[in-house]
Design a protein around this motif. Structure first.
Motif, PDB file in Angstrom:
ATOM      1  N   THR A   1      44.255  36.058  23.070  1.00  0.00           N
ATOM      2  CA  THR A   1      43.985  36.992  24.180  1.00  0.00           C
ATOM      3  C   THR A   1      44.130  36.322  25.550  1.00  0.00           C
ATOM      4  OG1 THR A   1      41.607  36.535  23.997  1.00  0.00           O
ATOM      5  CG2 THR A   1      42.465  38.458  22.808  1.00  0.00           C
ATOM      6  N   GLY A   2      44.719  35.117  25.567  1.00  0.00           N
ATOM      7  CA  GLY A   2      44.922  34.407  26.826  1.00  0.00           C
ATOM      8  C   GLY A   2      44.125  33.113  26.876  1.00  0.00           C
ATOM      9  N   THR A   3      44.570  32.193  27.720  1.00  0.00           N
ATOM     10  CA  THR A   3      43.899  30.901  27.814  1.00  0.00           C
ATOM     11  C   THR A   3      42.537  31.036  28.493  1.00  0.00           C
ATOM     12  OG1 THR A   3      44.878  30.370  29.959  1.00  0.00           O
ATOM     13  CG2 THR A   3      46.121  29.706  27.996  1.00  0.00           C
ATOM     14  N   GLU A   4      41.624  30.187  28.090  1.00  0.00           N
ATOM     15  CA  GLU A   4      40.297  30.170  28.709  1.00  0.00           C
ATOM     16  C   GLU A   4      40.402  29.842  30.197  1.00  0.00           C
ATOM     17  OE1 GLU A   4      36.036  27.744  28.313  1.00  0.00           O
ATOM     18  OE2 GLU A   4      37.586  27.545  26.769  1.00  0.00           O
ATOM     19  N   TYR A   5      41.375  28.995  30.552  1.00  0.00           N
ATOM     20  CA  TYR A   5      41.575  28.572  31.942  1.00  0.00           C
ATOM     21  C   TYR A   5      41.881  29.770  32.838  1.00  0.00           C
ATOM     22  CZ  TYR A   5      43.262  25.529  35.747  1.00  0.00           C
ATOM     23  OH  TYR A   5      43.440  24.882  36.942  1.00  0.00           O
ATOM     24  N   LEU A   6      42.797  30.640  32.401  1.00  0.00           N
ATOM     25  CA  LEU A   6      43.147  31.816  33.196  1.00  0.00           C
ATOM     26  C   LEU A   6      42.033  32.857  33.165  1.00  0.00           C
ATOM     27  CD1 LEU A   6      45.016  33.498  34.919  1.00  0.00           C
ATOM     28  CD2 LEU A   6      46.235  34.212  32.856  1.00  0.00           C
ATOM     29  N   LYS A   7      41.425  33.054  32.014  1.00  0.00           N
ATOM     30  CA  LYS A   7      40.337  34.033  31.928  1.00  0.00           C
ATOM     31  C   LYS A   7      39.193  33.683  32.876  1.00  0.00           C
ATOM     32  CE  LYS A   7      40.793  35.896  27.236  1.00  0.00           C
ATOM     33  NZ  LYS A   7      40.006  36.311  26.069  1.00  0.00           N
ATOM     34  N   LYS A   8      38.840  32.409  32.931  1.00  0.00           N
ATOM     35  CA  LYS A   8      37.759  31.978  33.816  1.00  0.00           C
ATOM     36  C   LYS A   8      38.146  32.182  35.273  1.00  0.00           C
ATOM     37  CE  LYS A   8      34.590  28.132  34.671  1.00  0.00           C
ATOM     38  NZ  LYS A   8      34.215  26.746  34.278  1.00  0.00           N
ATOM     39  N   ALA A   9      39.404  31.905  35.617  1.00  0.00           N
ATOM     40  CA  ALA A   9      39.872  32.097  36.993  1.00  0.00           C
ATOM     41  C   ALA A   9      39.832  33.569  37.384  1.00  0.00           C
ATOM     42  CB  ALA A   9      41.295  31.536  37.139  1.00  0.00           C
ATOM     43  N   ILE A  10      40.266  34.460  36.476  1.00  0.00           N
ATOM     44  CA  ILE A  10      40.237  35.899  36.747  1.00  0.00           C
ATOM     45  C   ILE A  10      38.790  36.370  36.870  1.00  0.00           C
ATOM     46  CG2 ILE A  10      40.700  38.172  35.742  1.00  0.00           C
ATOM     47  CD1 ILE A  10      43.266  37.010  34.555  1.00  0.00           C
ATOM     48  N   LYS A  11      37.934  35.900  35.985  1.00  0.00           N
ATOM     49  CA  LYS A  11      36.514  36.268  36.027  1.00  0.00           C
ATOM     50  C   LYS A  11      35.901  35.932  37.379  1.00  0.00           C
ATOM     51  CE  LYS A  11      32.056  34.984  34.003  1.00  0.00           C
ATOM     52  NZ  LYS A  11      31.370  34.169  32.958  1.00  0.00           N
ATOM     53  N   ASN A  12      36.133  34.727  37.867  1.00  0.00           N
ATOM     54  CA  ASN A  12      35.570  34.303  39.155  1.00  0.00           C
ATOM     55  C   ASN A  12      36.186  35.062  40.322  1.00  0.00           C
ATOM     56  OD1 ASN A  12      33.902  32.448  37.878  1.00  0.00           O
ATOM     57  ND2 ASN A  12      35.376  30.777  38.046  1.00  0.00           N
ATOM     58  N   TYR A  13      37.483  35.348  40.226  1.00  0.00           N
ATOM     59  CA  TYR A  13      38.162  36.123  41.275  1.00  0.00           C
ATOM     60  C   TYR A  13      37.585  37.533  41.366  1.00  0.00           C
ATOM     61  CZ  TYR A  13      41.701  39.087  43.410  1.00  0.00           C
ATOM     62  OH  TYR A  13      42.324  40.038  44.187  1.00  0.00           O
ATOM     63  N   LEU A  14      37.366  38.159  40.225  1.00  0.00           N
ATOM     64  CA  LEU A  14      36.832  39.526  40.216  1.00  0.00           C
ATOM     65  C   LEU A  14      35.424  39.581  40.810  1.00  0.00           C
ATOM     66  CD1 LEU A  14      38.060  40.708  36.697  1.00  0.00           C
ATOM     67  CD2 LEU A  14      38.923  41.468  38.905  1.00  0.00           C
ATOM     68  N   ILE A  15      34.622  38.571  40.534  1.00  0.00           N
ATOM     69  CA  ILE A  15      33.276  38.529  41.110  1.00  0.00           C
ATOM     70  C   ILE A  15      33.359  38.371  42.630  1.00  0.00           C
ATOM     71  CG2 ILE A  15      31.143  37.177  41.263  1.00  0.00           C
ATOM     72  CD1 ILE A  15      31.528  36.476  38.298  1.00  0.00           C
ATOM     73  N   ARG A  16      34.230  37.474  43.081  1.00  0.00           N
ATOM     74  CA  ARG A  16      34.347  37.196  44.523  1.00  0.00           C
ATOM     75  C   ARG A  16      34.898  38.375  45.299  1.00  0.00           C
ATOM     76  NH1 ARG A  16      37.042  32.519  42.788  1.00  0.00           N
ATOM     77  NH2 ARG A  16      38.993  33.338  43.634  1.00  0.00           N
ATOM     78  N   ASN A  17      35.900  39.031  44.755  1.00  0.00           N
ATOM     79  CA  ASN A  17      36.671  39.988  45.540  1.00  0.00           C
ATOM     80  C   ASN A  17      36.544  41.444  45.141  1.00  0.00           C
ATOM     81  OD1 ASN A  17      38.714  38.518  47.531  1.00  0.00           O
ATOM     82  ND2 ASN A  17      38.421  37.224  45.733  1.00  0.00           N
ATOM     83  N   ARG A  18      36.144  41.726  43.921  1.00  0.00           N
ATOM     84  CA  ARG A  18      36.124  43.115  43.485  1.00  0.00           C
ATOM     85  C   ARG A  18      34.733  43.602  43.114  1.00  0.00           C
ATOM     86  NH1 ARG A  18      41.096  45.102  42.533  1.00  0.00           N
ATOM     87  NH2 ARG A  18      39.991  46.972  43.218  1.00  0.00           N
ATOM     88  N   GLY A  19      33.754  42.701  43.104  1.00  0.00           N
ATOM     89  CA  GLY A  19      32.414  43.104  42.717  1.00  0.00           C
ATOM     90  C   GLY A  19      32.309  43.470  41.253  1.00  0.00           C
ATOM     91  N   ILE A  20      33.205  42.926  40.430  1.00  0.00           N
ATOM     92  CA  ILE A  20      33.224  43.204  38.998  1.00  0.00           C
ATOM     93  C   ILE A  20      32.733  41.971  38.253  1.00  0.00           C
ATOM     94  CG2 ILE A  20      34.687  43.707  37.005  1.00  0.00           C
ATOM     95  CD1 ILE A  20      36.550  45.238  38.843  1.00  0.00           C
ATOM     96  N   SER A  21      31.740  42.163  37.399  1.00  0.00           N
ATOM     97  CA  SER A  21      31.204  41.053  36.613  1.00  0.00           C
ATOM     98  C   SER A  21      31.458  41.310  35.139  1.00  0.00           C
ATOM     99  CB  SER A  21      29.694  40.906  36.872  1.00  0.00           C
ATOM    100  OG  SER A  21      29.154  39.855  36.104  1.00  0.00           O
ATOM    101  N   VAL A  22      32.240  40.421  34.508  1.00  0.00           N
ATOM    102  CA  VAL A  22      32.556  40.553  33.085  1.00  0.00           C
ATOM    103  C   VAL A  22      32.444  39.200  32.403  1.00  0.00           C
ATOM    104  CG1 VAL A  22      34.110  42.541  33.326  1.00  0.00           C
ATOM    105  CG2 VAL A  22      35.028  40.225  33.567  1.00  0.00           C
ATOM    106  N   GLU A  23      32.349  39.230  31.083  1.00  0.00           N
ATOM    107  CA  GLU A  23      32.429  38.008  30.290  1.00  0.00           C
ATOM    108  C   GLU A  23      33.894  37.750  29.963  1.00  0.00           C
ATOM    109  OE1 GLU A  23      29.819  36.155  29.782  1.00  0.00           O
ATOM    110  OE2 GLU A  23      28.510  37.638  30.751  1.00  0.00           O
ATOM    111  N   GLU A  24      34.210  36.496  29.669  1.00  0.00           N
ATOM    112  CA  GLU A  24      35.604  36.142  29.403  1.00  0.00           C
ATOM    113  C   GLU A  24      36.162  36.870  28.183  1.00  0.00           C
ATOM    114  OE1 GLU A  24      35.880  31.838  29.427  1.00  0.00           O
ATOM    115  OE2 GLU A  24      34.650  31.784  31.239  1.00  0.00           O
ATOM    116  N   GLU A  25      35.311  37.204  27.218  1.00  0.00           N
ATOM    117  CA  GLU A  25      35.785  37.902  26.031  1.00  0.00           C
ATOM    118  C   GLU A  25      36.242  39.325  26.345  1.00  0.00           C
ATOM    119  OE1 GLU A  25      32.688  38.295  23.158  1.00  0.00           O
ATOM    120  OE2 GLU A  25      31.381  39.478  24.479  1.00  0.00           O
ATOM    121  N   GLN A  26      35.850  39.847  27.503  1.00  0.00           N
ATOM    122  CA  GLN A  26      36.268  41.193  27.899  1.00  0.00           C
ATOM    123  C   GLN A  26      37.634  41.198  28.581  1.00  0.00           C
ATOM    124  OE1 GLN A  26      31.996  41.852  29.728  1.00  0.00           O
ATOM    125  NE2 GLN A  26      33.047  43.812  29.719  1.00  0.00           N
TER     126      GLN A  26
END
Length: 352
Positions: free
Chosen positions: A123-148
């Motif tokens: 489902t994708g590398t942990e490295y990219l998932k973590k980067a997307i997760k942090n980006y969404l929190i910073r910029n979109r107000g979206i909080s998710v777990e990497e498995e999502q």
């Protein structure tokens, strides 16, 4: 928090909590400025954001009024419910800077070396998932777990995965007109579709209520080719529609990062962590068309079903591309590029 965002949040919450009712006039910009001890320009910025998101509307020489409404049965004959025109978007050079991409690629190659030759997790590398997760929190107000977070090669690929997840026996409602690839993918997957005419503020309440679909696929921000943008009330209506039918909303978030306001657009997915919403986005527009990289966010309650049913699918993206995107998300260059394009678009709008 900046003053204009404080004002925005206060008035938005007052509207949602019923302090200001539907069609009620808001205090003037000057009144708010005096009460909050800020400039009129600061209040105007807050009002502009509220208006762009559909909480309020303005009437020349009369002021600002509340357009937010949770009663989805009301009828309106305003221009917001008129059928929209179809626009063509001219090509312009909004690609991510090549020099920055080249530099980032060299850094990734030097830092990770032969590890980039390894197969990505399904489902994708942990490295990219973590980067997307942090980006969404910073910029979109979206909080998710990497498995999502599910990584795939562009939106069309993810549309197909969604049909496998939600089922081919469902009826999928789409905006009409809409991005042609949406319909083509659903037809190729042998699912029934229902076309719902779109207005300048989204699909009308009447057409939503008449629909027999269980899945609603919408592009709330600047839906192509009409460029219609759903109001915040309409987004809530989409979610209510799905909940009442035990269905789902597929929220196609294409291009919303380039919102012309000083605040990014609120999402349906981010409004409720338990909402039956699948969020889809892509870096094709925000970086360049050659990078066919997209991701979707699935609600927490759906993760078990996804991994049991579809977790065997291999990721369709090379590890190198995933690490490259993660790098520019982590070092801030992606956000600088997005902010630059938003400033350029606002400037173009004011000079035309």
């Amino acid at each position: 928090m900046k003053k204009y965002l404080e004002i925005y949040e206060k008035i938005k919450n007052d509207i949602i909590n019923g302090v200001y009712g539907f069609n009620e006039k808001l205090p003037s910009k000057r009144t708010i400025a005096e009460d909050m001890k800020v400039s009129v320009v600061t209040v105007e910025t807050a009002y502009d954001i509220l208006q762009s998101e559909g909480y309020i509307f303005s009437i020349e020489r009369s002021g600002y009024f509340v357009s937010y409404n949770t009663d989805f049965t009301y009828k309106t004959n305003t221009k917001s419910e008129e059928r929209t025109e179809v626009f063509s978007i001219s090509k312009n050079n909004e690609y991510f800077p090549f020099s920055t991409l080249a530099s980032a690629t060299r850094k990734i190659l030097n830092s990770f070396g032969e590890a980039l030759l390894e197969k990505s997790a399904n489902t994708g590398t942990e490295y990219l998932k973590k980067a997307i997760k942090n980006y969404l929190i910073r910029n979109r107000g979206i909080s998710v777990e990497e498995e999502q977070i599910i990584i795939g090669s562009g939106s069309e690929y993810l549309y197909g995965i969604i049909t496998e997840l939600l089922g081919h026996d469902k009826i999928y409602a789409i905006e009409s007109p809409s991005y042609e690839q949406i319909e083509k993918v659903y037809v190729a997957k042998n699912v029934k579709i229902e076309k719902l005419p779109i207005t300048s503020s989204g699909i009308s309440s009447e057409n939503l209520n008449k629909s027999v679909a269980q899945i609603l696929h919408v592009t709330p921000y600047r839906s192509y080719p009409t460029l219609a943008t759903a109001t915040v009330s309409k987004k809530k209506e989409y979610l209510s529609w799905a909940i009442k039918r035990d269905g789902f909303v597929i929220e196609d978030d294409y291009e919303s990062e380039f919102s012309l306001t000083t605040k990014t657009t609120d999402t349906i997915f981010g409004s409720d962590k338990n909402a039956p919403v699948i969020f889809v986005n892509t870096f094709t527009k925000s970086i360049c068309p050659a990078l066919r990289v997209g991701y979707m966010l699935i609600p927490k309650f759906l993760t078990g079903t996804f991994y049991q049913k579809l977790g065997f699918y291999s990721c369709t993206l090379p590890t190198l591309e995933q690490y490259l995107i993660a790098h520019i998300l982590n070092d801030g260059s992606f956000e600088r590029h997005v902010n630059k394009i938003r400033r350029l678009r606002r400037k173009q709008l004011t000079t035309t």
